[in-house]
Design a protein around this motif. Structure first.
Motif, PDB file in Angstrom:
ATOM      1  N   TYR A   1       0.807  -1.211   0.000  1.00  0.00           N
ATOM      2  CA  TYR A   1       0.000   0.000   0.000  1.00  0.00           C
ATOM      3  C   TYR A   1       0.847   1.271   0.000  1.00  0.00           C
ATOM      4  N   GLY A   2       2.117   1.168   0.319  1.00  0.00           N
ATOM      5  CA  GLY A   2       2.968   2.348   0.347  1.00  0.00           C
ATOM      6  C   GLY A   2       2.610   3.321   1.456  1.00  0.00           C
ATOM      7  N   LEU A   3       2.188   2.796   2.603  1.00  0.00           N
ATOM      8  CA  LEU A   3       1.810   3.641   3.742  1.00  0.00           C
ATOM      9  C   LEU A   3       2.996   4.450   4.245  1.00  0.00           C
ATOM     10  N   ARG A   4       2.728   5.615   4.786  1.00  0.00           N
ATOM     11  CA  ARG A   4       3.790   6.425   5.394  1.00  0.00           C
ATOM     12  C   ARG A   4       4.220   5.859   6.728  1.00  0.00           C
ATOM     13  N   ARG A   5       3.261   5.268   7.466  1.00  0.00           N
ATOM     14  CA  ARG A   5       3.593   4.734   8.785  1.00  0.00           C
ATOM     15  C   ARG A   5       2.542   3.750   9.246  1.00  0.00           C
ATOM     16  N   ILE A   6       2.976   2.871  10.107  1.00  0.00           N
ATOM     17  CA  ILE A   6       2.090   1.983  10.853  1.00  0.00           C
ATOM     18  C   ILE A   6       2.358   2.286  12.318  1.00  0.00           C
ATOM     19  N   LEU A   7       1.326   2.680  13.023  1.00  0.00           N
ATOM     20  CA  LEU A   7       1.461   3.001  14.439  1.00  0.00           C
ATOM     21  C   LEU A   7       0.879   1.884  15.294  1.00  0.00           C
ATOM     22  N   LEU A   8       1.323   1.829  16.525  1.00  0.00           N
ATOM     23  CA  LEU A   8       0.746   0.949  17.522  1.00  0.00           C
ATOM     24  C   LEU A   8       1.027   1.549  18.880  1.00  0.00           C
ATOM     25  N   ALA A   9       0.321   1.058  19.868  1.00  0.00           N
ATOM     26  CA  ALA A   9       0.568   1.455  21.255  1.00  0.00           C
ATOM     27  C   ALA A   9       0.758   0.185  22.064  1.00  0.00           C
ATOM     28  N   THR A  10       1.741   0.188  22.946  1.00  0.00           N
ATOM     29  CA  THR A  10       1.975  -0.967  23.806  1.00  0.00           C
ATOM     30  C   THR A  10       2.492  -0.506  25.152  1.00  0.00           C
TER      31      THR A  10
END
Length: 145
Positions: free
Chosen positions: A109-118
């Protein structure tokens, strides 16, 4: 980019929403995941419906043993959330392989970022290329609960 950790023998990953055991996922998250304690079944079903879902399944029985979902526009942004590995299969590398599969599924998809919280798994995610925000002071949250 980091190598793709292999899924242990006897397990498979699927993004087929029809395979998700929604009752099991709800039970896991609402009773054992600190970020989703008490989440209603209705809310969980809505989250599943409006997300890209990943399940890990035992190939011998088809039983779902792990889950993750992604909220994304499939163009610029994704939020990885609800990553959960069932207690009976923890320590086998399923969570690491699952998150790596998510990363690879999203790559085209060419995303700029994948975020997550942990709260407690920074090391696991760091091994897969995640890192702390460069500028956390640029991010804000609007709490609604």
């Amino acid at each position: 980019m980091n190598a793709i950790p292999s899924l242990p023998e006897g397990y498979e990953i699927s993004t087929d929403p029809a395979r998700i055991d929604a009752g099991r996922v709800h039970h896991w998250l609402s009773t054992d995941a600190y970020w989703a304690h008490g989440r209603s079944r209705q809310k969980q079903d809505a989250a599943i419906e409006d997300s890209l879902n990943f399940g890990v399944y035992a190939t011998s029985s088809g039983e779902q043993v792990a889950y993750a979902r992604v909220v994304t526009d499939r163009a610029t942004f994704a939020w990885l959330c609800d990553v959960y590995v069932g207690p009976s299969v923890r320590g086998k590398g399923l969570g690491t392989a699952l998150v790596a599969a998510v990363r690879e599924e999203l790559r085209p998809y060419g995303l700029r970022r994948i975020l997550l919280a942990t709260h407690d798994a920074h090391g696991v995610y760091a091994r897969l290329g995640f890192r702390a925000l460069d500028r956390p002071d640029h991010w804000m949250v609007l709490p609604l609960e």
